[in-house]
Design an enzyme around this catalytic site. Structure first.
Site, PDB file in Angstrom:
ATOM      1  N   GLY A 162      14.921  78.369  42.381  1.00  0.00           N
ATOM      2  CA  GLY A 162      13.785  79.208  42.755  1.00  0.00           C
ATOM      3  C   GLY A 162      12.635  78.375  43.307  1.00  0.00           C
TER       4      GLY A 162
ATOM      5  N   ARG B 277      11.578  71.842  42.888  1.00  0.00           N
ATOM      6  CA  ARG B 277      12.837  71.501  42.204  1.00  0.00           C
ATOM      7  C   ARG B 277      13.917  71.154  43.224  1.00  0.00           C
ATOM      8  NH1 ARG B 277      13.134  73.383  36.619  1.00  0.00           N
ATOM      9  NH2 ARG B 277      11.486  72.092  35.761  1.00  0.00           N
TER      10      ARG B 277
ATOM     11  N   ARG C 292       6.204  77.597  55.208  1.00  0.00           N
ATOM     12  CA  ARG C 292       5.573  78.247  54.051  1.00  0.00           C
ATOM     13  C   ARG C 292       5.780  77.484  52.743  1.00  0.00           C
ATOM     14  NH1 ARG C 292       4.829  84.362  54.449  1.00  0.00           N
ATOM     15  NH2 ARG C 292       4.913  84.739  56.663  1.00  0.00           N
TER      16      ARG C 292
ATOM     17  N   ARG D 140      23.110  79.727  42.997  1.00  0.00           N
ATOM     18  CA  ARG D 140      21.757  79.757  42.436  1.00  0.00           C
ATOM     19  C   ARG D 140      21.741  78.882  41.195  1.00  0.00           C
ATOM     20  NH1 ARG D 140      17.165  81.318  40.340  1.00  0.00           N
ATOM     21  NH2 ARG D 140      17.081  82.460  38.373  1.00  0.00           N
TER      22      ARG D 140
ATOM     23  N   GLY E 289      19.075  78.217  38.133  1.00  0.00           N
ATOM     24  CA  GLY E 289      17.771  78.687  37.687  1.00  0.00           C
ATOM     25  C   GLY E 289      17.720  78.942  36.198  1.00  0.00           C
ATOM     26  N   SER E 290      16.601  79.472  35.780  1.00  0.00           N
ATOM     27  CA  SER E 290      16.396  79.730  34.354  1.00  0.00           C
ATOM     28  C   SER E 290      16.520  81.226  34.083  1.00  0.00           C
ATOM     29  CB  SER E 290      15.018  79.229  33.926  1.00  0.00           C
ATOM     30  OG  SER E 290      14.032  79.918  34.656  1.00  0.00           O
TER      31      SER E 290
ATOM     32  N   GLU F  46      17.090  87.467  34.550  1.00  0.00           N
ATOM     33  CA  GLU F  46      16.484  86.595  35.569  1.00  0.00           C
ATOM     34  C   GLU F  46      16.100  87.503  36.729  1.00  0.00           C
ATOM     35  OE1 GLU F  46      19.010  87.408  38.089  1.00  0.00           O
ATOM     36  OE2 GLU F  46      18.998  85.319  38.703  1.00  0.00           O
TER      37      GLU F  46
ATOM     38  N   ASP G 149      13.935  80.750  27.857  1.00  0.00           N
ATOM     39  CA  ASP G 149      13.158  81.498  26.871  1.00  0.00           C
ATOM     40  C   ASP G 149      14.041  82.586  26.261  1.00  0.00           C
ATOM     41  OD1 ASP G 149      12.236  82.268  29.808  1.00  0.00           O
ATOM     42  OD2 ASP G 149      12.299  84.096  28.640  1.00  0.00           O
TER      43      ASP G 149
ATOM     44  N   ARG H  73      13.077  71.500  30.168  1.00  0.00           N
ATOM     45  CA  ARG H  73      13.414  72.267  31.387  1.00  0.00           C
ATOM     46  C   ARG H  73      13.960  71.321  32.452  1.00  0.00           C
ATOM     47  NH1 ARG H  73      10.483  77.628  31.858  1.00  0.00           N
ATOM     48  NH2 ARG H  73       9.699  77.856  29.762  1.00  0.00           N
TER      49      ARG H  73
END
Ligand code: HPA
Length: 234
Positions: free
Chosen positions: A20, A24, A43, A87, A89-90, A179, A204, A217
């Site tokens: 995301g 990272r 961007r 993907r 991610g968390s 997510e 979390d 993390r």
């Protein structure tokens, strides 16, 4: 060049890892890839292409949420020829047997809506992962000694959720975690004949309200990059 990606034709690899967070993507490219080159910074959404064990890989940010991921995944697939999108991610755990730092491989993802919902109307389309990638990611994660769960997740449109009753139904129906991106990634991959997978770590816990400290993390993110790379080129 596309509207949101400044890369030249040929700058993007067929295999794309999508965290995301664009920073990272930079961190992972510098740590895991040989000769990483920045191919996008439009961007501030950074993308890098390099090689891993001789295989060409792009690591490109998706932004947060399905509308953002949808823009980048659409352009990566349609304009740059991406074929495998993973993907990394968390997620927030929704079951008591799922613990902080555990790895979740999302077999499918429930959702209220995605940017693709307009296509399906009354149909409850079931977005699903590529089985070969899922199996390879399981083998890689198992080999690293990770606690792994394979099952359904929930791709929500909101982080600050005013509908706790929906989460209750997800918990009741065995959904592992929440997510905000996988359901649209899986839907786009299916539409364009690509392979997709979401490799997630639990940052979390919705039931216990625990959260990972920031240094953890980083290390769990590092594990996900390795799992995703191993799975992509298994
Ligand atoms: N909700 C939505 N997305 C998330 C969460 C969450 O609790 N944790 C990590 N990504």
């Amino acid at each position: 060049m596309t509207v949101h990606i400044g890369a030249q034709p040929g700058d993007i690899a067929e295999t794309v890892l999508m965290p995301g967070d664009p920073l990272r993507a930079k961190w992972a490219a510098e740590k895991f890839l040989d000769d990483p080159v920045c191919v996008n910074e439009v961007r501030g959404m950074l993308g890098f292409t390099g090689t891993w064990k001789g295989n060409r890989v792009t690591i490109h940010g998706s932004g947060m949420g399905m509308p953002s991921l949808s823009i980048y995944a659409n352009e990566l697939i349609r304009d740059y020829g991406a074929k495998t999108l993973i993907r990394i991610g968390s997620c927030g755990a929704m079951q008591s047997h799922v613990k902080l730092r555990d790895v979740i491989l999302a077999m499918t993802s429930s959702t209220l809506s995605t940017p693709s919902s307009g296509i399906f109307r009354e149909l409850n389309y079931a977005p699903c992962a590529d089985y070969g990638l899922l199996q390879a990611a399981y083998t890689a994660a198992d080999g690293m000694g990770a606690a792994i769960h394979v099952g359904g997740i929930y791709s929500s449109d909101v982080f600050y959720d005013e509908r706790p009753d929906l989460n209750e139904q997800m918990v009741r129906h065995g959904v592992l975690a929440v997510e905000m991106e996988a359901a649209e990634l899986y839907t786009l991959a299916a539409r364009h004949g690509c392979r997709a997978l979401a490799v997630l770590t639990v940052s979390d816990h919705l039931l216990t309200e625990e959260a990972l400290p920031s240094e953890d993390r980083q290390s769990s993110f590092s594990d996900m990059v390795e799992i995703a790379l191993e799975a992509a080129f298994a």
